[in-house]
Design a protein around this motif. Structure first.
Motif, PDB file in Angstrom:
ATOM      1  N   SER A  83       0.831  -1.211   0.000  1.00 16.89           N
ATOM      2  CA  SER A  83       0.000   0.000   0.000  1.00 16.89           C
ATOM      3  C   SER A  83       0.860   1.253   0.000  1.00 16.89           C
ATOM      4  CB  SER A  83      -0.934  -0.001   1.216  1.00 16.89           C
ATOM      5  OG  SER A  83      -1.843  -1.084   1.169  1.00 16.89           O
ATOM      6  N   SER A  84       1.993   1.200   0.699  1.00 18.93           N
ATOM      7  CA  SER A  84       2.912   2.337   0.724  1.00 18.93           C
ATOM      8  C   SER A  84       3.519   2.567  -0.660  1.00 18.93           C
ATOM      9  CB  SER A  84       4.021   2.099   1.754  1.00 18.93           C
ATOM     10  OG  SER A  84       3.496   1.980   3.057  1.00 18.93           O
ATOM     11  N   CYS A  85       3.861   1.465  -1.338  1.00 18.80           N
ATOM     12  CA  CYS A  85       4.396   1.577  -2.702  1.00 18.80           C
ATOM     13  C   CYS A  85       3.370   2.209  -3.630  1.00 18.80           C
ATOM     14  CB  CYS A  85       4.788   0.203  -3.225  1.00 18.80           C
ATOM     15  SG  CYS A  85       6.279  -0.489  -2.492  1.00 18.80           S
ATOM     16  N   ASN A  92       2.862  10.063  -4.786  1.00 18.57           N
ATOM     17  CA  ASN A  92       4.044  10.479  -4.033  1.00 18.57           C
ATOM     18  C   ASN A  92       3.664  11.044  -2.671  1.00 18.57           C
ATOM     19  OD1 ASN A  92       6.830  10.798  -3.588  1.00 18.57           O
ATOM     20  ND2 ASN A  92       6.794  12.922  -4.304  1.00 18.57           N
ATOM     21  N   VAL A  93       2.772  10.330  -1.959  1.00 26.18           N
ATOM     22  CA  VAL A  93       2.326  10.785  -0.639  1.00 26.18           C
ATOM     23  C   VAL A  93       2.643   9.732   0.410  1.00 26.18           C
ATOM     24  CG1 VAL A  93       0.484  12.251  -1.520  1.00 26.18           C
ATOM     25  CG2 VAL A  93       0.007   9.838  -0.993  1.00 26.18           C
ATOM     26  N   GLU A  94       2.674  10.180   1.661  1.00 28.22           N
ATOM     27  CA  GLU A  94       2.808   9.271   2.788  1.00 28.22           C
ATOM     28  C   GLU A  94       1.446   8.642   3.090  1.00 28.22           C
ATOM     29  OE1 GLU A  94       4.508  11.263   6.132  1.00 28.22           O
ATOM     30  OE2 GLU A  94       6.381  11.740   5.089  1.00 28.22           O
ATOM     31  N   ILE A  95       1.469   7.535   3.834  1.00 28.08           N
ATOM     32  CA  ILE A  95       0.224   6.856   4.204  1.00 28.08           C
ATOM     33  C   ILE A  95       0.357   6.271   5.605  1.00 28.08           C
ATOM     34  CG2 ILE A  95       0.951   4.746   3.030  1.00 28.08           C
ATOM     35  CD1 ILE A  95      -2.033   4.207   2.429  1.00 28.08           C
ATOM     36  N   LEU A  96      -0.724   6.304   6.364  1.00 25.04           N
ATOM     37  CA  LEU A  96      -0.746   5.907   7.777  1.00 25.04           C
ATOM     38  C   LEU A  96      -1.515   4.606   7.963  1.00 25.04           C
ATOM     39  CD1 LEU A  96      -0.276   6.753  10.824  1.00 25.04           C
ATOM     40  CD2 LEU A  96      -2.498   7.898  10.665  1.00 25.04           C
ATOM     41  N   PHE A  97      -1.002   3.752   8.873  1.00 23.28           N
ATOM     42  CA  PHE A  97      -1.617   2.458   9.161  1.00 23.28           C
ATOM     43  C   PHE A  97      -1.736   2.258  10.670  1.00 23.28           C
ATOM     44  CE2 PHE A  97       0.937   2.210   5.346  1.00 23.28           C
ATOM     45  CZ  PHE A  97       0.083   1.646   4.408  1.00 23.28           C
ATOM     46  N   HIS A  98      -2.791   1.566  11.086  1.00 22.89           N
ATOM     47  CA  HIS A  98      -2.988   1.211  12.491  1.00 22.89           C
ATOM     48  C   HIS A  98      -3.143  -0.301  12.627  1.00 22.89           C
ATOM     49  CE1 HIS A  98      -4.818   5.447  13.324  1.00 22.89           C
ATOM     50  NE2 HIS A  98      -3.507   5.445  13.467  1.00 22.89           N
ATOM     51  N   PHE A  99      -2.555  -0.847  13.687  1.00 18.35           N
ATOM     52  CA  PHE A  99      -2.728  -2.255  14.031  1.00 18.35           C
ATOM     53  C   PHE A  99      -3.470  -2.340  15.353  1.00 18.35           C
ATOM     54  CE2 PHE A  99       0.879  -2.292  11.206  1.00 18.35           C
ATOM     55  CZ  PHE A  99       0.740  -3.460  10.467  1.00 18.35           C
ATOM     56  N   HIS A 100      -4.493  -3.193  15.383  1.00 16.36           N
ATOM     57  CA  HIS A 100      -5.293  -3.395  16.588  1.00 16.36           C
ATOM     58  C   HIS A 100      -5.194  -4.854  17.019  1.00 16.36           C
ATOM     59  CE1 HIS A 100      -7.564   0.494  16.324  1.00 16.36           C
ATOM     60  NE2 HIS A 100      -7.109   0.395  15.079  1.00 16.36           N
ATOM     61  N   ASN A 101      -5.094  -5.065  18.325  1.00 18.06           N
ATOM     62  CA  ASN A 101      -5.026  -6.415  18.879  1.00 18.06           C
ATOM     63  C   ASN A 101      -6.378  -6.757  19.490  1.00 18.06           C
ATOM     64  OD1 ASN A 101      -4.616  -8.626  20.779  1.00 18.06           O
ATOM     65  ND2 ASN A 101      -2.423  -8.312  20.489  1.00 18.06           N
ATOM     66  N   GLN A 102      -7.042  -7.737  18.887  1.00 18.90           N
ATOM     67  CA  GLN A 102      -8.351  -8.156  19.381  1.00 18.90           C
ATOM     68  C   GLN A 102      -8.330  -9.656  19.612  1.00 18.90           C
ATOM     69  OE1 GLN A 102     -10.789  -6.635  16.133  1.00 18.90           O
ATOM     70  NE2 GLN A 102     -11.317  -4.815  17.332  1.00 18.90           N
ATOM     71  N   TRP A 106      -4.254  -9.855  15.267  1.00 22.17           N
ATOM     72  CA  TRP A 106      -3.934  -8.519  14.792  1.00 22.17           C
ATOM     73  C   TRP A 106      -4.774  -8.168  13.570  1.00 22.17           C
ATOM     74  CZ3 TRP A 106      -1.313  -5.175  17.602  1.00 22.17           C
ATOM     75  CH2 TRP A 106      -0.452  -5.664  18.590  1.00 22.17           C
ATOM     76  N   ASN A 107      -5.327  -6.963  13.607  1.00 23.44           N
ATOM     77  CA  ASN A 107      -6.086  -6.428  12.479  1.00 23.44           C
ATOM     78  C   ASN A 107      -5.421  -5.160  11.976  1.00 23.44           C
ATOM     79  OD1 ASN A 107      -8.193  -8.384  12.642  1.00 23.44           O
ATOM     80  ND2 ASN A 107      -9.039  -7.262  14.388  1.00 23.44           N
ATOM     81  N   LEU A 108      -5.342  -5.017  10.671  1.00 23.94           N
ATOM     82  CA  LEU A 108      -4.751  -3.838  10.043  1.00 23.94           C
ATOM     83  C   LEU A 108      -5.850  -2.916   9.549  1.00 23.94           C
ATOM     84  CD1 LEU A 108      -2.370  -2.244   8.834  1.00 23.94           C
ATOM     85  CD2 LEU A 108      -2.551  -3.730   6.815  1.00 23.94           C
ATOM     86  N   ARG A 109      -5.717  -1.637   9.865  1.00 29.43           N
ATOM     87  CA  ARG A 109      -6.690  -0.648   9.405  1.00 29.43           C
ATOM     88  C   ARG A 109      -5.950   0.529   8.771  1.00 29.43           C
ATOM     89  NH1 ARG A 109     -10.853  -0.270  14.604  1.00 29.43           N
ATOM     90  NH2 ARG A 109     -11.205  -2.524  14.822  1.00 29.43           N
ATOM     91  N   VAL A 110      -6.548   1.059   7.736  1.00 30.00           N
ATOM     92  CA  VAL A 110      -6.060   2.289   7.113  1.00 30.00           C
ATOM     93  C   VAL A 110      -7.081   3.371   7.439  1.00 30.00           C
ATOM     94  CG1 VAL A 110      -5.340   3.416   4.992  1.00 30.00           C
ATOM     95  CG2 VAL A 110      -4.977   0.954   5.278  1.00 30.00           C
ATOM     96  N   PRO A 111      -6.800   4.230   8.411  1.00 36.57           N
ATOM     97  CA  PRO A 111      -7.807   5.209   8.842  1.00 36.57           C
ATOM     98  C   PRO A 111      -8.028   6.293   7.793  1.00 36.57           C
ATOM     99  CG  PRO A 111      -5.704   5.683   9.878  1.00 36.57           C
ATOM    100  CD  PRO A 111      -5.515   4.392   9.125  1.00 36.57           C
TER     101      PRO A 111
END
Length: 229
Positions: A83-85, A92-102, A106-111
């Motif tokens: 996704s970063s690529c 040519n932008v940055e991107i943010l990711f969050h990981f949640h432990n449930q 582990w779940n990955l979210r792109v807010p």
């Protein structure tokens, strides 16, 4: 353990028993220096903040440690990289990711976020948002190297694991990871966070850093130099 009026901060010696749960920050005086301890679901950390060459008599030495349980699957890190690529190649932008432990998964979210060539910020940060609940937060630096910028230091002031991916669209992408305890930071190898092999294709600049633990607070005033002036 003595507590201040702020229930989130405690003070103890290495000879005291520590609380087994919660995310309170506890400073510990040990025979080999000052440490800080904290626990939250999925993370335990005992971080040095000031090691001493002279032994503090009568107190046991402490050994720094960091554990994340379980480690995040490699497949989720690869998804972050892809996704970063895409974000780098397309805009040519940055991107943010969050990981949640449930429940130990582990779940990955792109807010939802605002993005530019030099920053990415979540659009919401309330108590029920992905930003507030994330245990691990990673953002990309697009084609730039993986490092924690002054902007990152100003933004990353909570208790979680932080990471940066850099040079994402090259043949040698980079990753840097750190544990953040309210502006006390400790660079940790990526393989302690992610379930990856030792020869994983990303260059782990976390282990190349000469400063393994540090503070992102402003430099302290040189009190001792001015004490007798």
């Amino acid at each position: 353990m003595n507590k201040t009026t702020n229930p989130l901060i405690g003070y103890a010696t290495a000879a005291d028993s520590l609380p087994s749960s919660g995310s309170a920050l506890t400073y510990l005086l040990a025979g080999n220096g000052i440490f800080v301890s904290a626990i939250r679901p999925g993370i335990q950390v005992l971080m040095p903040i000031c090691l001493s060459d002279q032994r503090i008599k009568g107190l046991p030495h402490l050994t720094p440690h960091f554990t994340i349980s379980p480690r995040i699957p490699k497949e989720l890190l690869l998804e972050v990289w892809r996704s970063s690529c895409n974000a780098c190649t397309e805009s040519n932008v940055e991107i943010l990711f969050h990981f949640h432990n449930q429940e130990d998964r582990w779940n990955l979210r792109v807010p939802e976020q605002t993005q530019s060539t030099t920053s990415c910020q979540p659009t919401e940060s309330g108590s029920h948002t992905s930003h507030h609940q994330a245990v691990v937060e990673i953002h990309s630096h697009a084609s730039m190297p993986a490092f924690f910028s002054s902007t990152d230091n100003a933004d990353e002031t909570g208790f979680r694991i932080y990471g940066v991916l850099g040079r994402v669209n090259t043949t040698k992408p980079e990753i840097q990871m750190r544990v953040g305890l309210f502006q006390h930071c400790w660079n940790v190898p990526a393989k302690t966070v992610f379930d990856i092999e030792s020869d994983f294709f990303m260059t782990d600049v976390s282990v190349l850093s000469g400063c393994q633990f540090y503070s992102t607070d402003l430099p302290p005033t040189p009190v001792l130099e001015n004490l007798w002036s």
